[in-house]
Design a protein around this motif. Structure first.
Motif, PDB file in Angstrom:
ATOM      1  N   THR A  34     -20.666  11.681  17.677  1.00 37.34           N
ATOM      2  CA  THR A  34     -19.475  11.722  16.986  1.00 37.34           C
ATOM      3  C   THR A  34     -19.651  10.907  15.845  1.00 37.34           C
ATOM      4  OG1 THR A  34     -18.955   9.641  18.264  1.00 37.34           O
ATOM      5  CG2 THR A  34     -18.249  11.683  19.215  1.00 37.34           C
ATOM      6  N   SER A  35     -18.548  11.027  14.907  1.00 34.53           N
ATOM      7  CA  SER A  35     -18.681  10.305  13.738  1.00 34.53           C
ATOM      8  C   SER A  35     -18.272   8.607  13.764  1.00 34.53           C
ATOM      9  CB  SER A  35     -17.649  10.851  12.534  1.00 34.53           C
ATOM     10  OG  SER A  35     -16.337  10.974  13.125  1.00 34.53           O
ATOM     11  N   GLY A  36     -19.049   7.981  13.016  1.00 34.68           N
ATOM     12  CA  GLY A  36     -18.313   6.325  12.915  1.00 34.68           C
ATOM     13  C   GLY A  36     -17.859   6.261  11.755  1.00 34.68           C
ATOM     14  N   ASP A  37     -18.119   5.594  10.862  1.00 38.58           N
ATOM     15  CA  ASP A  37     -17.632   5.039   9.377  1.00 38.58           C
ATOM     16  C   ASP A  37     -18.444   6.323   8.552  1.00 38.58           C
ATOM     17  OD1 ASP A  37     -15.938   3.226  10.071  1.00 38.58           O
ATOM     18  OD2 ASP A  37     -17.368   1.501   9.962  1.00 38.58           O
ATOM     19  N   TYR A  38     -17.686   7.534   8.412  1.00 40.51           N
ATOM     20  CA  TYR A  38     -18.321   8.428   7.752  1.00 40.51           C
ATOM     21  C   TYR A  38     -17.300   8.637   6.447  1.00 40.51           C
ATOM     22  CZ  TYR A  38     -21.195  12.754   7.218  1.00 40.51           C
ATOM     23  OH  TYR A  38     -21.962  13.795   6.791  1.00 40.51           O
ATOM     24  N   ILE A  39     -17.880   7.955   5.329  1.00 37.30           N
ATOM     25  CA  ILE A  39     -17.157   7.846   4.115  1.00 37.30           C
ATOM     26  C   ILE A  39     -17.588   8.541   2.894  1.00 37.30           C
ATOM     27  CG2 ILE A  39     -16.295   6.195   2.500  1.00 37.30           C
ATOM     28  CD1 ILE A  39     -15.445   5.862   5.588  1.00 37.30           C
ATOM     29  N   LEU A  40     -16.770   9.344   2.354  1.00 38.17           N
ATOM     30  CA  LEU A  40     -17.166  10.042   0.938  1.00 38.17           C
ATOM     31  C   LEU A  40     -16.236   9.375   0.079  1.00 38.17           C
ATOM     32  CD1 LEU A  40     -16.312  12.578   3.383  1.00 38.17           C
ATOM     33  CD2 LEU A  40     -17.352  13.841   1.499  1.00 38.17           C
ATOM     34  N   TRP A  41     -17.052   8.680  -0.942  1.00 38.03           N
ATOM     35  CA  TRP A  41     -16.353   7.718  -1.749  1.00 38.03           C
ATOM     36  C   TRP A  41     -16.062   8.744  -2.916  1.00 38.03           C
ATOM     37  CZ3 TRP A  41     -14.925   3.139  -0.953  1.00 38.03           C
ATOM     38  CH2 TRP A  41     -15.839   2.393   0.115  1.00 38.03           C
ATOM     39  N   ASN A  42     -14.738   8.167  -3.585  1.00 30.90           N
ATOM     40  CA  ASN A  42     -14.535   8.975  -4.841  1.00 30.90           C
ATOM     41  C   ASN A  42     -15.404   9.127  -6.204  1.00 30.90           C
ATOM     42  OD1 ASN A  42     -13.060  10.000  -6.988  1.00 30.90           O
ATOM     43  ND2 ASN A  42     -11.581   8.523  -7.199  1.00 30.90           N
ATOM     44  N   ALA A  49     -12.607   9.129   1.252  1.00 33.32           N
ATOM     45  CA  ALA A  49     -11.984   9.750   2.177  1.00 33.32           C
ATOM     46  C   ALA A  49     -12.963   9.565   3.410  1.00 33.32           C
ATOM     47  CB  ALA A  49     -11.983  11.437   1.707  1.00 33.32           C
ATOM     48  N   LYS A  50     -12.299   9.769   4.521  1.00 33.16           N
ATOM     49  CA  LYS A  50     -13.033   9.518   5.943  1.00 33.16           C
ATOM     50  C   LYS A  50     -13.009  10.691   6.626  1.00 33.16           C
ATOM     51  CE  LYS A  50     -13.529   6.208   9.516  1.00 33.16           C
ATOM     52  NZ  LYS A  50     -12.939   5.054  10.292  1.00 33.16           N
ATOM     53  N   ALA A  51     -14.208  11.205   7.179  1.00 28.83           N
ATOM     54  CA  ALA A  51     -14.641  12.242   7.978  1.00 28.83           C
ATOM     55  C   ALA A  51     -14.736  12.166   9.365  1.00 28.83           C
ATOM     56  CB  ALA A  51     -15.718  13.295   7.479  1.00 28.83           C
ATOM     57  N   SER A  52     -14.040  12.834  10.383  1.00 29.78           N
ATOM     58  CA  SER A  52     -14.169  12.540  11.666  1.00 29.78           C
ATOM     59  C   SER A  52     -14.552  13.887  12.241  1.00 29.78           C
ATOM     60  CB  SER A  52     -12.715  11.980  12.317  1.00 29.78           C
ATOM     61  OG  SER A  52     -12.294  10.661  11.822  1.00 29.78           O
ATOM     62  N   PHE A  53     -15.489  13.766  13.161  1.00 35.06           N
ATOM     63  CA  PHE A  53     -15.919  15.092  13.817  1.00 35.06           C
ATOM     64  C   PHE A  53     -16.749  14.756  15.167  1.00 35.06           C
ATOM     65  CE2 PHE A  53     -19.240  13.573  10.767  1.00 35.06           C
ATOM     66  CZ  PHE A  53     -20.311  13.625  11.631  1.00 35.06           C
ATOM     67  N   LYS A  54     -16.964  15.910  15.913  1.00 36.08           N
ATOM     68  CA  LYS A  54     -17.834  15.874  17.385  1.00 36.08           C
ATOM     69  C   LYS A  54     -18.667  16.988  17.430  1.00 36.08           C
ATOM     70  CE  LYS A  54     -17.251  15.622  22.155  1.00 36.08           C
ATOM     71  NZ  LYS A  54     -16.250  15.490  23.444  1.00 36.08           N
ATOM     72  N   ILE A  55     -19.933  16.751  17.725  1.00 32.86           N
ATOM     73  CA  ILE A  55     -20.899  17.664  17.854  1.00 32.86           C
ATOM     74  C   ILE A  55     -21.477  17.804  19.190  1.00 32.86           C
ATOM     75  CG2 ILE A  55     -23.028  18.533  16.862  1.00 32.86           C
ATOM     76  CD1 ILE A  55     -22.275  17.390  14.036  1.00 32.86           C
ATOM     77  N   VAL A  56     -21.712  18.729  19.647  1.00 33.80           N
ATOM     78  CA  VAL A  56     -22.633  18.936  21.107  1.00 33.80           C
ATOM     79  C   VAL A  56     -23.398  19.851  20.945  1.00 33.80           C
ATOM     80  CG1 VAL A  56     -20.109  18.382  22.355  1.00 33.80           C
ATOM     81  CG2 VAL A  56     -20.768  20.519  21.988  1.00 33.80           C
ATOM     82  N   GLY A  57     -24.322  19.857  22.151  1.00 32.12           N
ATOM     83  CA  GLY A  57     -25.414  20.582  22.216  1.00 32.12           C
ATOM     84  C   GLY A  57     -26.886  20.197  22.312  1.00 32.12           C
ATOM     85  N   ALA A  58     -26.837  18.953  21.194  1.00 34.47           N
ATOM     86  CA  ALA A  58     -28.036  18.364  20.840  1.00 34.47           C
ATOM     87  C   ALA A  58     -27.853  17.219  20.048  1.00 34.47           C
ATOM     88  CB  ALA A  58     -29.128  19.447  20.169  1.00 34.47           C
ATOM     89  N   SER A  59     -28.844  16.299  20.060  1.00 38.74           N
ATOM     90  CA  SER A  59     -28.785  15.193  19.290  1.00 38.74           C
ATOM     91  C   SER A  59     -29.177  15.649  17.630  1.00 38.74           C
ATOM     92  CB  SER A  59     -29.527  13.742  19.525  1.00 38.74           C
ATOM     93  OG  SER A  59     -31.028  14.365  19.800  1.00 38.74           O
ATOM     94  N   VAL A  60     -28.387  14.660  17.084  1.00 40.99           N
ATOM     95  CA  VAL A  60     -28.766  14.898  15.560  1.00 40.99           C
ATOM     96  C   VAL A  60     -29.959  14.054  14.960  1.00 40.99           C
ATOM     97  CG1 VAL A  60     -26.543  15.461  14.904  1.00 40.99           C
ATOM     98  CG2 VAL A  60     -27.031  12.967  14.814  1.00 40.99           C
TER      99      VAL A  60
END
Length: 623
Positions: A602-610, A564-575
């Motif tokens: 933002t998310s790049g290749d953010y993968i949750l493997w089975n 599964a691939k997660a996509s997201f965007k975060i603002v306010g500060a760097s991680v």
């Protein structure tokens, strides 16, 4: 000084996906240097090097032969049973997928007709080949590597390909040229985005009212530096011949290419590869008002002096990459790639300086700066940066760092096949754990792809968000735009079952595979036992045994894997922890110019493997 001490280009070729040369450019001055060097070398060791450039037809023919021999345009990259003595893959180094050699006319003549190193960059429907100038001894060294008996190379070996390339700075320059040309022919010459928060136009009561009903000023990207940076002559397509393919590829703008090459690398020596600068100069020319102050030297990256309202904008843009396994024997991998984009609308030729903070938290692994920047020694947590800014938007710094706050999305994904056409899955995720205000997750979506199966139905309801399906994927929108997640973490679950169309094993030669696996046709209509109790391990083995591996260009190695691939965007500060204090930015000579600073993640290749399936990972050496 040797031929390889700088960067000079002997020739450039561009081929379409019909393996025909649609554009070429040779640099006689550089070629004369190569011919003199090769003649001298031949007199010393009695070898006969291929001392002339091939015709477009001969090069296209050699490129096609290599493509057939290596299995694809890029090739295997590693030595396989199909590899032949003298081929790139015989060297057994993955870099040969990007730095290739071609045998012109007669392959059996060996290094006498070897053309190397050719930088191969594939962009859109085009293959770009750049031939930099190297010394004859480097070509001979590579020819020997193509015929070595042993396989692979140990780290630090003097005769390895990596050691050879470290002695050739022209390789790096050739890669930069290839990428610049690729952006031009595909129309991807977009300046780095610099975000600025739109200032409220009315203020007071109006702002209070709009804020109370959820309307806020959104961040907007800054436009290109000057309107004339894309003049009409560059926007008009050049002569279109065989390169205007019927499959809808973008016609090759030969006029734009000729202008860029002649201006950015006159006589084969790269000077300025900035597309905007080149075409701004072509469109505007120069006048007496463009002259810099007499006591200052104008840098190449700023051909024009800015005039107008002065301001400075900084944007930190980070991309989070992750491979989450949820297994005791495989550690999760999380990394952050970031860049600091800048726009300095400042008159004259000022110097800008600021301390880059958060280095200790970010644990920087790699960093690089724009040529206009000078960097002081790194302190424990800060580093001084001073630069003479170019005109328009530019990337001041690129870096690789760790995710100091941990994964923004963590948890697990499990998929278990209960029959050939039905699977039961479970998501259990936690979002923004350990993330505090002002960090805000603007949206988060999880996509579950099934490229080889067609979805018929879905049964299941998530604890939060909405779900939609297409023929080959499931999309779960957890956090939607307008409902950001700030200053708190949430836990979400999504159990369900998914039904696919009847499984059909197609044991055919995969056109996308360079491994050449061939099998016979089969049928999936085998009778199951009456109890309908199916061994899952047997099922997965049956369903996956005939799936051929895909090309190395594919992002996740094997199509049999479930993820599964997660996509997201975060603002306010760097991680990562990297930050710039806008109040600490200084300009010399001093001017009154507001400094604005923004961050987006933002998310790049953010993968949750089975967790219950197979997954690729890098094995670590146990000490």
């Amino acid at each position: 000084m040797g031929l390889s001490s700088g960067c000079s280009i002997r020739a450039i070729w561009i081929l379409n996906n019909l393996n025909a040369v649609v554009f070429s450019r040779r640099f006689p001055i550089v070629e004369k240097r190569w011919r003199n060097a090769s003649n001298s070398h031949n007199q010393i060791d009695d070898s006969v090097l291929f001392s002339s450039l091939p015709t477009d037809f001969d090069l296209a023919d050699a490129f096609l032969h290599r493509k057939d021999r290596e299995g694809s345009a890029r090739g295997f990259g590693i030595r396989k049973s199909q590899s032949t003595l003298g081929s790139d893959s015989w060297v057994d180094d993955p870099i040969t997928r990007h730095i290739v050699g071609l045998y012109i006319n007669k392959e059996e003549d060996g290094d006498k007709n070897l053309l190397w190193p050719l930088i191969l960059h594939i962009k859109g429907h085009y293959s770009i080949l750049i031939l930099p100038l190297v010394e004859p001894r480097h070509l001979n060294a590579y020819a020997k590597l193509c015929k070595r008996v042993d396989c692979g190379s140990a780290l630090g070996m003097d005769d390895a390909l990596s050691s050879l390339l470290l002695d050739l700075p022209s390789i790096t320059g050739a890669f930069m040229i290839a990428h610049a040309i690729g952006d031009i022919i595909t129309g991807d010459t977009v300046e780095p985005e610099v975000i600025v928060t739109a200032a409220p136009s009315v203020g007071g009561l109006f702002d209070s009212l709009t804020g109370s009903i959820g309307i806020s000023s959104r961040a907007k990207p800054v436009a290109a530096p000057v309107a004339s940076s894309s003049p009409s002559s560059a926007a008009t397509p050049g002569s279109v011949t065989a390169d205007a393919l019927k499959n809808g590829s973008r016609p090759l703008d030969k006029d734009a290419l000729r202008t860029f090459i002649s201006s950015s690398m006159p006589f084969g020596t790269p000077l300025d590869l900035n597309y905007s600068n080149i075409f701004t100069i072509k469109g505007n020319g120069f006048s007496a008002s463009d002259l810099p102050p007499a006591d200052q030297k104008q840098p190449a990256w700023k051909p024009y002096l800015f005039k107008g309202k002065q301001r400075m904008l900084f944007t930190i843009h980070e991309t989070v990459h992750a491979a989450l396994y949820d297994r005791d024997d495989i550690p999760d991998i999380i990394s952050v790639s970031g860049q600091i984009n800048c726009r300095a609308d400042l008159e004259g030729l000022p110097d800008v300086s600021f301390p880059l903070a958060g280095l200790k938290t970010a644990n920087l692994e790699v960093s690089s700066y724009h040529p206009c920047a000078q960097v002081s020694d790194q302190g424990l947590d800060k580093q001084g940066v001073m630069f003479s800014p170019p005109l328009g938007n530019f990337v001041l710094m690129r870096y690789q760092a760790t995710c100091a706050l941990g994964p923004p999305v963590k948890g697990f994904y499990q998929l278990s096949m209960v029959s050939e056409d039905k699977g039961a899955f479970l998501f259990k995720l936690r979002l923004m754990e350990g993330y505090k205000a002002p960090l805000t997750m603007e949206f988060c979506t999880v996509t579950l792809p099934f490229p080889r199966r067609r979805i018929i139905s879905l049964d299941g309801t998530p604890s939060l968000g909405t779900v939609s399906t297409s023929d080959h994927s499931l999309e779960w929108k957890i956090v939607t735009s307008g409902r950001g997640l700030t200053g708190k973490s949430i836990e979400v679950t999504f159990p369900g079952t998914i039904k696919f169309a009847p499984w059909q094993i197609q044991r055919v030669l995969s056109s996308r595979s360079s491994f050449g696996i061939i099998a016979d046709e089969d049928s999936d209509n085998e009778a199951e036992n009456s109890s309908n109790m199916v061994n899952e391990e047997h099922l997965m083995e049956k369903m996956n045994k005939d799936l051929p591996p895909v090309d190395l260009e594919e992002p996740f190695c094997w199509q049999a894997y479930n993820y599964a691939k997660a996509s997201f965007k975060i603002v306010g500060a760097s991680v990562s922890g990297i930050t710039i204090d806008a109040k600490s930015v200084s300009i010399y000579p001093a001017v009154k110019a507001p400094v604005e600073f923004s961050i987006q993640v933002t998310s790049g290749d953010y993968i949750l493997w089975n967790t219950l399936g197979k997954c690729p990972y890098v094995a670590t050496v146990k000490v």
